[in-house]
Scaffold this motif. Structure first.
Motif, PDB file in Angstrom:
ATOM      1  N   ALA A  56      68.859  -9.853  29.192  1.00  0.00           N
ATOM      2  CA  ALA A  56      68.363  -9.360  28.055  1.00  0.00           C
ATOM      3  C   ALA A  56      66.897  -9.087  27.993  1.00  0.00           C
ATOM      4  CB  ALA A  56      68.806 -10.415  27.036  1.00  0.00           C
ATOM      5  N   THR A  57      66.124  -9.777  28.971  1.00  0.00           N
ATOM      6  CA  THR A  57      64.797  -9.887  29.256  1.00  0.00           C
ATOM      7  C   THR A  57      64.598  -8.357  29.995  1.00  0.00           C
ATOM      8  OG1 THR A  57      64.546 -12.100  29.363  1.00  0.00           O
ATOM      9  CG2 THR A  57      62.792 -10.795  30.487  1.00  0.00           C
ATOM     10  N   VAL A  58      65.490  -8.175  30.897  1.00  0.00           N
ATOM     11  CA  VAL A  58      65.016  -6.708  31.614  1.00  0.00           C
ATOM     12  C   VAL A  58      65.600  -5.444  31.112  1.00  0.00           C
ATOM     13  CG1 VAL A  58      65.661  -5.815  33.890  1.00  0.00           C
ATOM     14  CG2 VAL A  58      65.129  -8.214  33.795  1.00  0.00           C
ATOM     15  N   LEU A 105      63.504 -11.707  23.206  1.00  0.00           N
ATOM     16  CA  LEU A 105      63.546 -11.562  22.084  1.00  0.00           C
ATOM     17  C   LEU A 105      62.635 -10.257  21.614  1.00  0.00           C
ATOM     18  CD1 LEU A 105      63.839 -14.694  19.797  1.00  0.00           C
ATOM     19  CD2 LEU A 105      65.356 -12.968  20.332  1.00  0.00           C
ATOM     20  N   PRO A 106      61.268 -10.333  22.012  1.00  0.00           N
ATOM     21  CA  PRO A 106      60.561  -9.255  21.538  1.00  0.00           C
ATOM     22  C   PRO A 106      61.004  -7.864  22.167  1.00  0.00           C
ATOM     23  CG  PRO A 106      59.095 -11.014  22.436  1.00  0.00           C
ATOM     24  CD  PRO A 106      60.775 -11.126  22.618  1.00  0.00           C
ATOM     25  N   GLY A 107      61.379  -7.681  23.198  1.00  0.00           N
ATOM     26  CA  GLY A 107      62.028  -6.524  23.739  1.00  0.00           C
ATOM     27  C   GLY A 107      63.216  -5.947  23.553  1.00  0.00           C
ATOM     28  N   GLY A 117      68.056  -3.969  18.610  1.00  0.00           N
ATOM     29  CA  GLY A 117      67.597  -2.653  17.849  1.00  0.00           C
ATOM     30  C   GLY A 117      68.786  -1.690  18.029  1.00  0.00           C
ATOM     31  N   ALA A 118      70.030  -2.210  18.504  1.00  0.00           N
ATOM     32  CA  ALA A 118      71.218  -1.233  18.491  1.00  0.00           C
ATOM     33  C   ALA A 118      71.846  -1.108  17.084  1.00  0.00           C
ATOM     34  CB  ALA A 118      72.159  -1.765  19.548  1.00  0.00           C
ATOM     35  N   SER A 154      74.182 -16.848  25.859  1.00  0.00           N
ATOM     36  CA  SER A 154      72.971 -16.953  26.385  1.00  0.00           C
ATOM     37  C   SER A 154      71.833 -17.584  25.166  1.00  0.00           C
ATOM     38  CB  SER A 154      72.627 -15.566  26.723  1.00  0.00           C
ATOM     39  OG  SER A 154      73.469 -15.203  27.652  1.00  0.00           O
ATOM     40  N   PRO A 155      70.756 -18.372  26.048  1.00  0.00           N
ATOM     41  CA  PRO A 155      69.614 -18.851  25.174  1.00  0.00           C
ATOM     42  C   PRO A 155      68.737 -17.712  24.716  1.00  0.00           C
ATOM     43  CG  PRO A 155      70.020 -20.132  27.213  1.00  0.00           C
ATOM     44  CD  PRO A 155      70.842 -18.946  27.278  1.00  0.00           C
ATOM     45  N   ARG A 156      68.092 -17.934  23.584  1.00  0.00           N
ATOM     46  CA  ARG A 156      67.162 -16.871  23.342  1.00  0.00           C
ATOM     47  C   ARG A 156      65.916 -16.771  24.087  1.00  0.00           C
ATOM     48  NH1 ARG A 156      65.713 -18.835  17.263  1.00  0.00           N
ATOM     49  NH2 ARG A 156      67.584 -19.717  17.410  1.00  0.00           N
TER      50      ARG A 156
END
Length: 384
Positions: free
Chosen positions: A175-177, A202-204, A235-236, A192-194
């Motif tokens: 999720a980070t990438v 989270l920001p991305g 954002g999906a 998965s942890p946030r």
């Protein structure tokens, strides 16, 4: 007593010397048969180091898949070991959770490969008993760099569309990438942890608009709340959240009874939908017969339903604020991997040339001794 004619003594001495030299020179030529050579041959052989071009592979990987093993390198130089199953433009990267290894996703990866996807599964850095690099530069929590390297590897192999998935720690890294993955068509996140040290997705996630699938179990500590937070941040428009009434974590959720079987089918359907929505539909499968590698552009056959190799116990899930640390794998895989293991030294049987060498040495000594005795006898006779 009449002394021997003076002209015959030099010839006898020369003959003895020539015979001795021939024996000394001839014995080693019988083969590696000197005592020293034979002793060296019978000594235990030192383990051979792995060749520089040897491809490391985790001991949990079945031998039938060793030909699919690859190595690739993260941006910080960490060497990673993985498997590429299948081929084609539809690429899938699957990253494992803490306490597991490459084999946690292996059966699911084979299913995807058998239906026309090119799938990369791998050992993340610093995995205990894993085949990827450990310690030194690998002893950090930048698992996001491993995901980037895996995506790059698939794209270099012709995958134009990428679906990225991960479980627990692997999902946080994925999720980070995700916002920076070129050609991303879907995101799959399980338990998965946030947030983890060095990885804050989270920001991305607000920029990730491709279809996204999130799942967690109600009894799995606080992970259900963590996954809900990731789902909200996405954002999906097409984002799916599946909460199981279970305590199972990560990939194991798809193995948890009837509810797990339903989740498994939902994940497969999501993967198909994501690629189809991106215009990369799955090729037709011959349902009238068995699936073969030729049907899917060289992909491997589906996994044997009774032969799945997975860790047999867990070391506990990662809490949302817990550093991933150095993951551990299941017991029973052995303390060595093919990357670290060398050929065992074997003490060969006693060489038959040892006998020849000893016999030659004794013969040389006997001839030399006889020559000395003859000369001493002649000297004594001359003195008398």
């Amino acid at each position: 007593m009449t002394p021997a004619p003076p002209g015959r003594r030099p010839r006898r001495a020369v003959g003895t010397l020539v015979l001795t030299l021939l024996l000394v020179l001839g014995c080693p030529l019988a083969g590696p048969g000197t005592a020293a050579t034979a002793a060296a041959q019978s000594a235990p052989q030192a383990p051979q180091a792995p060749r520089r071009d040897e491809v490391p592979v985790n001991a949990c990987v079945p031998k039938r898949l060793h030909g699919k093993a690859i190595t690739f390198t993260a941006s910080d130089g960490v060497r990673l070991s993985g498997l590429v199953l299948g081929s084609g433009p539809r690429g899938v990267v699957l990253s494992h959770e803490n306490g597991w290894n490459i084999c946690s996703w292996l059966a699911f990866a084979e299913e995807l490969a058998a239906t026309g996807h090119q799938v990369l599964v791998y050992d993340q850095r610093d995995v205990h008993d894993g085949a990827s690099e450990r310690g030194g530069r690998a002893a950090n929590l930048h698992f996001d760099r491993d995901v980037r390297a895996a995506v790059r590897q698939l794209r270099d192999r012709g995958a134009r569309h990428i679906l990225a998935g991960g479980a627990s720690m692997g999902g946080t890294a994925t999720a980070t990438v995700a916002p920076e993955i070129p050609g991303l068509v879907g995101l799959l996140i399980l338990s998965s942890p946030r947030e983890l040290p060095l990885m804050k997705p989270l920001p991305g996630l607000a920029r990730v608009t491709v279809p996204s699938f999130f799942a967690a179990a109600t009894g799995d500590m606080t992970f259900v709340d963590e996954v809900r937070a990731l789902h909200r941040a996405s954002g999906a428009e097409d984002k799916r959240l599946h909460i199981l009434d279970s305590h199972v974590h990560g990939v194991d959720m798809m193995e948890d009874g009837e509810a797990g079987a339903r989740l498994h089918d939902q994940v497969l359907a999501f993967v198909d939908d994501a690629f189809r929505e991106a215009g990369a539909s799955t090729p037709p499968v011959d349902h009238g017969g068995s699936t073969s590698p030729a049907d899917h552009g060289g992909s491997v056959p589906p996994a044997d339903p009774t032969g799945r190799t997975l860790p047999s116990d867990r070391t506990g899930a990662v809490t949302p604020s817990e550093p991933a640390g150095s993951p551990t794998t299941r017991p029973g895989t052995g303390s060595r991997t093919p990357w670290a293991a060398a050929h065992d030294g074997v003490e060969p049987g006693r060489s038959p040339f040892l006998v020849i060498g000893v016999a030659c040495a004794l013969l040389v000594a006997a001839v030399a001794g006889a020559g000395v005795a003859v000369r001493r006898g002649r000297g004594a006779r001359r003195r008398r």
